[in-house]
Motif scaffolding. Structure first.
Motif, short mmCIF file in Angstrom:
data_model
loop_
_atom_site.label_atom_id
_atom_site.label_comp_id
_atom_site.label_asym_id
_atom_site.label_seq_id
_atom_site.Cartn_x
_atom_site.Cartn_y
_atom_site.Cartn_z
N SER A 7 -12.02 12.52 2.09
CA SER A 7 -11.44 12.75 3.65
C SER A 7 -10.48 12.70 4.34
CB SER A 7 -12.63 11.39 4.30
OG SER A 7 -12.19 10.45 3.70
N GLY A 8 -9.14 12.13 4.01
CA GLY A 8 -8.01 11.46 4.07
C GLY A 8 -7.85 10.69 4.93
N SER A 9 -9.48 9.76 4.58
CA SER A 9 -9.14 8.31 5.92
C SER A 9 -9.11 7.10 5.08
CB SER A 9 -11.16 8.42 6.20
OG SER A 9 -11.22 7.12 7.30
N ASN A 10 -8.20 6.33 5.00
CA ASN A 10 -7.85 5.39 4.74
C ASN A 10 -8.36 3.55 5.34
OD1 ASN A 10 -7.68 6.73 2.06
ND2 ASN A 10 -4.90 6.94 3.08
N SER A 11 -8.91 4.02 6.82
CA SER A 11 -8.72 3.43 7.90
C SER A 11 -9.47 2.29 7.44
CB SER A 11 -9.18 4.22 8.74
OG SER A 11 -10.03 2.67 9.51
N VAL A 12 -8.95 1.08 7.23
CA VAL A 12 -10.06 -0.38 7.12
C VAL A 12 -11.20 -0.41 7.58
CG1 VAL A 12 -9.99 -2.45 7.46
CG2 VAL A 12 -7.55 -1.92 6.73
N ASP A 13 -10.98 -0.06 8.82
CA ASP A 13 -12.84 0.02 9.53
C ASP A 13 -14.51 1.03 8.88
OD1 ASP A 13 -11.25 -1.78 11.81
OD2 ASP A 13 -10.97 0.04 12.81
N SER A 14 -13.21 2.20 7.66
CA SER A 14 -14.53 2.82 8.03
C SER A 14 -14.87 2.29 6.44
CB SER A 14 -13.50 4.64 7.13
OG SER A 14 -12.63 4.72 8.40
N PRO A 15 -16.11 2.69 7.05
CA PRO A 15 -16.75 2.21 5.46
C PRO A 15 -16.33 3.20 4.00
CG PRO A 15 -18.33 2.73 7.12
CD PRO A 15 -16.83 3.00 7.92
N ALA A 16 -16.97 2.32 3.09
CA ALA A 16 -16.79 3.11 1.55
C ALA A 16 -17.45 3.92 1.54
CB ALA A 16 -16.20 1.88 0.39
N SER A 17 -18.45 4.34 1.76
CA SER A 17 -19.28 5.30 1.81
C SER A 17 -18.75 6.61 2.34
CB SER A 17 -20.03 5.30 2.28
OG SER A 17 -20.67 4.71 3.71
N VAL A 18 -17.96 6.51 3.81
CA VAL A 18 -17.87 7.87 4.47
C VAL A 18 -15.97 7.90 3.67
CG1 VAL A 18 -16.25 7.53 6.99
CG2 VAL A 18 -18.40 6.41 6.43
N ALA A 19 -15.01 7.10 3.70
CA ALA A 19 -13.64 7.38 3.26
C ALA A 19 -14.00 8.69 1.84
CB ALA A 19 -13.07 6.39 3.27
N ALA A 20 -13.62 9.06 2.06
CA ALA A 20 -14.22 9.86 0.68
C ALA A 20 -12.48 10.26 -0.50
CB ALA A 20 -15.20 11.48 0.22
N PHE A 21 -12.52 10.20 -1.71
CA PHE A 21 -11.04 10.46 -1.89
C PHE A 21 -11.46 11.87 -2.98
CE2 PHE A 21 -14.03 8.34 -5.47
CZ PHE A 21 -13.78 9.74 -6.80
N SER A 22 -10.01 12.96 -3.38
CA SER A 22 -10.75 13.88 -3.85
C SER A 22 -10.57 13.46 -5.03
CB SER A 22 -9.07 14.90 -3.48
OG SER A 22 -9.58 15.93 -4.05
N ALA A 23 -11.73 14.21 -5.37
CA ALA A 23 -11.67 13.87 -7.18
C ALA A 23 -11.63 15.57 -8.01
CB ALA A 23 -14.34 14.56 -7.23
N LEU A 24 -11.50 16.71 -7.60
CA LEU A 24 -10.67 17.56 -8.16
C LEU A 24 -9.39 16.52 -8.94
CD1 LEU A 24 -9.58 20.01 -5.79
CD2 LEU A 24 -11.11 20.12 -7.29
N PRO A 25 -8.52 16.35 -8.56
CA PRO A 25 -7.35 15.87 -9.96
C PRO A 25 -7.91 14.94 -11.35
CG PRO A 25 -6.66 14.77 -8.01
CD PRO A 25 -7.80 15.66 -7.65
N TYR A 26 -9.25 14.48 -11.25
CA TYR A 26 -9.65 13.72 -12.19
C TYR A 26 -10.58 15.12 -12.80
CZ TYR A 26 -8.82 10.17 -9.54
OH TYR A 26 -7.92 8.64 -9.01
N ILE A 27 -11.26 15.92 -12.05
CA ILE A 27 -11.50 17.04 -12.57
C ILE A 27 -10.70 17.27 -13.62
CG2 ILE A 27 -12.97 19.43 -12.54
CD1 ILE A 27 -14.78 17.41 -9.72
#
Length: 133
Positions: A7-27
């Motif tokens: 999501s590109g959101s690293n905001s402190v105000d964003s809940p963890a469920s909203v701010a997503a990371f990219s799973a591609l590097p892990y795959i």
């Protein structure tokens, strides 16, 4: 699809469920580390296929991350495993068809069969093709 690009959101105000990371590097890392494990390759290819389905931006991110090579490597290493072959073929199909749709939808109405390498459309088709060679 947020798992593909994040999501590109690293905001402190964003809940963890909203701010997503990219799973591609892990795959991709799992596909490299466990290249001889068919079940990992099967599910990684299936996940990439699902990520690319109807999402040209995800398909481009998979190509840019060397996903094409990893999918084809999985298919070559596990050529007798029908599940790896099925998921790998599905991933290739989804990635290529979404990228071609993205190129076609970008305003160039050229027919795929007559595209030449001298056009922007033709060079993009060539780039997609070369990713899988």
């Amino acid at each position: 699809t947020n798992l593909c690009l994040g999501s590109g959101s690293n905001s402190v105000d964003s809940p963890a469920s909203v701010a997503a990371f990219s799973a591609l590097p892990y795959i991709f890392q799992a596909m490299k580390v466990y290249s001889e494990t068919a079940i990992i390759q099967e599910h990684a290819c299936g996940t990439l296929a699902a990520m690319a389905l109807r999402r040209p931006a995800n398909a481009r991110a998979i190509i840019d991350g060397d996903g094409a090579r990893l999918i084809l490597t999985a298919m070559k290493r596990h050529e007798a495993n029908v599940n790896v072959q099925r998921q790998g073929a599905l991933a290739v199909r989804n990635i290529v068809s979404r990228l071609l749709m993205g190129v076609h939808d970008s305003g160039n109405n050229s027919n795929l069969t007559v595209a030449t390498d001298s056009t922007a459309f033709g060079s993009e088709v060539t780039s997609i093709r070369e990713s899988f060679l």
